[in-house]
Design a protein around this motif. Sequence first.
Motif, mmCIF file in Angstrom:
data_model
loop_
_atom_site.group_PDB
_atom_site.id
_atom_site.type_symbol
_atom_site.label_atom_id
_atom_site.label_comp_id
_atom_site.label_asym_id
_atom_site.label_seq_id
_atom_site.Cartn_x
_atom_site.Cartn_y
_atom_site.Cartn_z
ATOM 1 N N HIS A 125 0.838 -1.204 0.000
ATOM 2 C CA HIS A 125 0.000 0.000 0.000
ATOM 3 C C HIS A 125 0.872 1.252 0.000
ATOM 4 N N SER A 126 1.893 1.260 0.818
ATOM 5 C CA SER A 126 2.800 2.405 0.900
ATOM 6 C C SER A 126 3.539 2.637 -0.425
ATOM 7 N N LEU A 127 4.039 1.573 -1.008
ATOM 8 C CA LEU A 127 4.732 1.687 -2.296
ATOM 9 C C LEU A 127 3.775 2.130 -3.398
ATOM 10 N N SER A 128 2.579 1.602 -3.390
ATOM 11 C CA SER A 128 1.576 1.989 -4.382
ATOM 12 C C SER A 128 1.211 3.459 -4.244
ATOM 13 N N PHE A 129 1.063 3.898 -3.003
ATOM 14 C CA PHE A 129 0.739 5.298 -2.745
ATOM 15 C C PHE A 129 1.842 6.199 -3.291
ATOM 16 N N SER A 130 3.073 5.881 -2.964
ATOM 17 C CA SER A 130 4.210 6.695 -3.410
ATOM 18 C C SER A 130 4.307 6.745 -4.929
ATOM 19 N N ALA A 131 4.155 5.605 -5.580
ATOM 20 C CA ALA A 131 4.247 5.554 -7.041
ATOM 21 C C ALA A 131 3.106 6.339 -7.687
ATOM 22 N N LEU A 132 1.910 6.220 -7.144
ATOM 23 C CA LEU A 132 0.764 6.932 -7.701
ATOM 24 C C LEU A 132 0.943 8.443 -7.569
ATOM 25 N N ILE A 133 1.357 8.900 -6.391
ATOM 26 C CA ILE A 133 1.564 10.333 -6.162
ATOM 27 C C ILE A 133 2.652 10.855 -7.100
ATOM 28 N N LEU A 134 3.718 10.120 -7.226
ATOM 29 C CA LEU A 134 4.810 10.511 -8.123
ATOM 30 C C LEU A 134 4.295 10.710 -9.550
ATOM 31 N N ALA A 176 -9.786 26.548 11.469
ATOM 32 C CA ALA A 176 -8.514 25.998 11.003
ATOM 33 C C ALA A 176 -8.778 25.228 9.720
ATOM 34 N N ARG A 177 -7.789 25.233 8.853
ATOM 35 C CA ARG A 177 -7.870 24.432 7.628
ATOM 36 C C ARG A 177 -7.408 23.020 7.952
ATOM 37 N N GLU A 178 -8.245 22.056 7.621
ATOM 38 C CA GLU A 178 -7.867 20.659 7.809
ATOM 39 C C GLU A 178 -7.919 19.970 6.445
ATOM 40 N N PHE A 179 -6.955 19.127 6.197
ATOM 41 C CA PHE A 179 -6.818 18.477 4.905
ATOM 42 C C PHE A 179 -6.948 16.976 5.068
ATOM 43 N N LYS A 180 -7.370 16.346 3.997
ATOM 44 C CA LYS A 180 -7.425 14.888 3.947
ATOM 45 C C LYS A 180 -6.909 14.463 2.574
ATOM 46 N N ILE A 181 -6.304 13.315 2.542
ATOM 47 C CA ILE A 181 -5.900 12.753 1.256
ATOM 48 C C ILE A 181 -7.192 12.374 0.541
ATOM 49 N N ALA A 182 -7.319 12.799 -0.699
ATOM 50 C CA ALA A 182 -8.559 12.597 -1.449
ATOM 51 C C ALA A 182 -8.921 11.115 -1.520
ATOM 52 N N PRO A 183 -10.187 10.798 -1.287
ATOM 53 C CA PRO A 183 -10.618 9.398 -1.345
ATOM 54 C C PRO A 183 -10.311 8.725 -2.678
ATOM 55 N N ASP A 184 -10.308 9.487 -3.764
ATOM 56 C CA ASP A 184 -10.000 8.911 -5.083
ATOM 57 C C ASP A 184 -8.607 8.290 -5.130
ATOM 58 N N ILE A 185 -7.693 8.859 -4.359
ATOM 59 C CA ILE A 185 -6.325 8.318 -4.332
ATOM 60 C C ILE A 185 -6.354 6.886 -3.806
ATOM 61 N N PHE A 186 -7.072 6.680 -2.711
ATOM 62 C CA PHE A 186 -7.137 5.341 -2.117
ATOM 63 C C PHE A 186 -7.940 4.379 -2.991
ATOM 64 N N LYS A 187 -8.952 4.893 -3.713
ATOM 65 C CA LYS A 187 -9.703 4.045 -4.648
ATOM 66 C C LYS A 187 -8.784 3.551 -5.761
ATOM 67 N N LYS A 188 -7.940 4.442 -6.270
ATOM 68 C CA LYS A 188 -7.010 4.050 -7.337
ATOM 69 C C LYS A 188 -6.031 2.989 -6.837
ATOM 70 N N ILE A 189 -5.580 3.136 -5.601
ATOM 71 C CA ILE A 189 -4.650 2.142 -5.048
ATOM 72 C C ILE A 189 -5.351 0.791 -4.893
ATOM 73 N N ARG A 190 -6.591 0.814 -4.401
ATOM 74 C CA ARG A 190 -7.337 -0.443 -4.262
ATOM 75 C C ARG A 190 -7.532 -1.114 -5.621
ATOM 76 N N SER A 191 -7.783 -0.302 -6.657
ATOM 77 C CA SER A 191 -7.981 -0.905 -7.985
ATOM 78 C C SER A 191 -6.671 -1.524 -8.496
ATOM 79 N N LEU A 192 -5.529 -0.920 -8.144
ATOM 80 C CA LEU A 192 -4.230 -1.499 -8.517
ATOM 81 C C LEU A 192 -3.998 -2.831 -7.834
#
Length: 117
Positions: A10-19, A98-114
């Motif tokens: 999951h971590s490697l997939s996240f890094s590669a996708l963001i890159l 305060a501004r609060e951020f979240k990693i977009a859910p689409d990012i995690f959907k793309k990782i799950r599809s991978l």
Amino acid sequence: MPRALDAEWHSLSFSALILRLILDNPLDDETPQSRLKQIGMMSVLYYMHQGNQRLTLTNIIEVTSLTRGGVTETIDQLVSRKILTEAMVKNSMGRGQAREFKIAPDIFKKIRSLQGG
């Protein structure tokens, strides 16, 4: 043991996708240095996310030791790319906003599809 491998995958997939999302889709008037900052910031934000830390400007500044302006500039670019989502929440003292951020859910959907799931 499989859980440790799943977390690493999951971590490697996240890094590669963001890159790929950042390098393959440069924004207008954006420098290569800016893209590298965004990639680095996403690594920090993923680490914070995994540790269940709130992704607020104050928390990000505390972790990175960057200036407020430096964090804001990079975060704003990630929001414009729709890699991060932003919401206004009560600050830690419960009085201001305060501004609060979240990693977009689409990012995690793309990782799950991978991962085929």
